[in-house]
Design a protein around this motif. Structure first.
Motif, PDB file in Angstrom:
ATOM      1  N   ILE A 114      55.958 -10.076  76.086  1.00 41.36           N
ATOM      2  CA  ILE A 114      55.484  -9.378  77.282  1.00 41.36           C
ATOM      3  C   ILE A 114      54.224 -10.040  77.828  1.00 41.36           C
ATOM      4  O   ILE A 114      54.060 -10.194  79.045  1.00 41.36           O
ATOM      5  CB  ILE A 114      55.228  -7.888  76.950  1.00 41.36           C
ATOM      6  CG1 ILE A 114      56.549  -7.197  76.604  1.00 41.36           C
ATOM      7  CG2 ILE A 114      54.545  -7.185  78.116  1.00 41.36           C
ATOM      8  CD1 ILE A 114      56.389  -5.763  76.147  1.00 41.36           C
ATOM      9  N   TRP A 115      53.316 -10.435  76.935  1.00 38.07           N
ATOM     10  CA  TRP A 115      52.059 -11.039  77.382  1.00 38.07           C
ATOM     11  C   TRP A 115      52.256 -12.416  77.988  1.00 38.07           C
ATOM     12  O   TRP A 115      51.679 -12.740  79.027  1.00 38.07           O
ATOM     13  CB  TRP A 115      51.089 -11.161  76.201  1.00 38.07           C
ATOM     14  CG  TRP A 115      50.581  -9.858  75.679  1.00 38.07           C
ATOM     15  CD1 TRP A 115      50.500  -8.676  76.358  1.00 38.07           C
ATOM     16  CD2 TRP A 115      50.079  -9.602  74.364  1.00 38.07           C
ATOM     17  NE1 TRP A 115      49.980  -7.693  75.544  1.00 38.07           N
ATOM     18  CE2 TRP A 115      49.713  -8.230  74.318  1.00 38.07           C
ATOM     19  CE3 TRP A 115      49.903 -10.377  73.224  1.00 38.07           C
ATOM     20  CZ2 TRP A 115      49.180  -7.640  73.179  1.00 38.07           C
ATOM     21  CZ3 TRP A 115      49.366  -9.799  72.086  1.00 38.07           C
ATOM     22  CH2 TRP A 115      49.016  -8.438  72.070  1.00 38.07           C
ATOM     23  N   PRO A 138      57.549  -8.938  70.128  1.00 34.78           N
ATOM     24  CA  PRO A 138      57.733  -8.230  71.405  1.00 34.78           C
ATOM     25  C   PRO A 138      56.481  -8.242  72.272  1.00 34.78           C
ATOM     26  O   PRO A 138      56.562  -8.442  73.497  1.00 34.78           O
ATOM     27  CB  PRO A 138      58.100  -6.804  70.962  1.00 34.78           C
ATOM     28  CG  PRO A 138      58.649  -6.952  69.585  1.00 34.78           C
ATOM     29  CD  PRO A 138      57.862  -8.061  68.974  1.00 34.78           C
ATOM     30  N   ALA A 139      55.312  -8.044  71.640  1.00 33.89           N
ATOM     31  CA  ALA A 139      54.073  -8.054  72.426  1.00 33.89           C
ATOM     32  C   ALA A 139      53.813  -9.429  73.018  1.00 33.89           C
ATOM     33  O   ALA A 139      53.409  -9.556  74.183  1.00 33.89           O
ATOM     34  CB  ALA A 139      52.899  -7.622  71.536  1.00 33.89           C
TER      35      ALA A 139
END
Length: 311
Positions: free
Chosen positions: A164-165, A160-161
């Motif tokens: 987003i990044w 998930p991170a």
């Protein structure tokens, strides 16, 4: 007054006995030396093709046949519905469908290429990190616990991170692979360096092997068993991280790898396809282990005299 000579005089028998003792001592020393040489020598003999097949290929084949027999038995006894447990023949037909469509190799190669290239990039990054952490005490105190913690963190937690990044693209995939594999490779090298005898390092400094030269020619070769264990674990984390990323992230730009294929079959409620995806993922992992890491590991052990082939 006449002087008295107290020097002992050896007769012929004493001289012969002394000569015999010296001869026996030299013979015993030669025997001990020959015995040590025999222990150090590794006699490698190639067995016949039949022996190699019986010792290496037959046991795994028997294991696979046993699993297939149990699987077919559970299907025939209707222990659960065919929707949940298709037969081996159903899974084989799913593989044939992919083959006839011309997509089987593409699906497998998409994931294999990402996994191998991401792993090689992790080696390039993780190796210098491991060297610095192992040899610089302040860095080890500051970063060592972080590396240990990252190694125990499930790779899927980074997906998930990373989305987003970086967005849903190849960069996100490689980021997840690196975050999963680099700590394992670095920790493996640190563990290997910790087991290097200090005498090796002193000998390297004596001949001028310091800095990067010492790391290349003394430190890493001496730490190779631990480093190799870290590389094997790093590949395992690379493959798992990639599968987690492909399962979660979906985009036409990413192509269709094994993880995406597995998730698609789950969405279609096609259990035969799901099992096929699991088998293909398992097959790739085993193939890389047998074709890449096992030969390298055997060569390292053989060069160190730790692997002997019995007659």
């Amino acid at each position: 007054m006449a002087s008295t000579d107290t020097t002992p005089v050896l007769d012929k028998d004493d001289k012969d006995e002394k000569h015999d003792r010296a001869g026996r001592s030299a013979s015993d020393t030669a025997d001990v030396g020959a015995g040590l040489d025999a222990l150090d020598a590794v006699t490698a003999q190639r067995g016949s093709l039949g022996e190699a097949l019986r010792s290496k290929a037959l046991p795994p084949l028997v294991g696979v046949l046993v699993v297939l027999a149990l699987w077919q038995g559970a299907y025939s006894l209707e222990l659960t519905s065919s929707y949940k447990l298709p037969s081996p023949a159903d899974v084989w037909r799913s593989a044939q469908d992919l083959w006839y469509q011309g997509t089987l190799f593409t699906i497998v190669w998409t994931s294999v290429w990402r996994g191998l290239s991401g792993f090689l990039l992790a080696v390039v990054i993780g190796t210098p990190i491991g060297l610095v952490v192992a040899r610089v005490k302040p860095v080890r105190t500051a970063i060592g616990p972080v590396l240990q913690g990252l190694q125990s963190l499930p790779s899927v937690a980074w997906v998930p991170a990373a989305v987003i990044w970086l967005g849903i693209n190849d960069s996100m995939m490689y980021a997840v692979i690196l975050l999963g594999a680099v700590p394992s490779i670095a920790n493996g090298l640190v563990a290997g360096i910790d087991q290097v005898p200090p005498l090796f390092l002193r000998a390297g400094r004596t001949i001028g092997a310091t800095g990067l030269t010492g790391a290349r020619h003394v430190l890493i070769p001496a730490a190779l068993p631990g480093y190799l264990a870290g590389l094997k674990q790093g590949w395992a984390f690379s493959w798992r991280s990639l599968m987690a990323a492909e399962l979660v992230a979906s985009s036409p730009d990413l192509g269709r790898g094994l993880g995406r294929f597995l998730e698609d079959q789950r969405e279609f409620s096609d259990m035969s396809g799901v099992l096929l995806g699991i088998i293909l993922i398992l097959f790739v992992g085993i193939a890389i282990e047998l074709l890449v890491f096992t030969p390298v590991e055997r060569r390292v052990l053989r060069n160190r005299g730790l692997l002997a082939t019995s007659k």
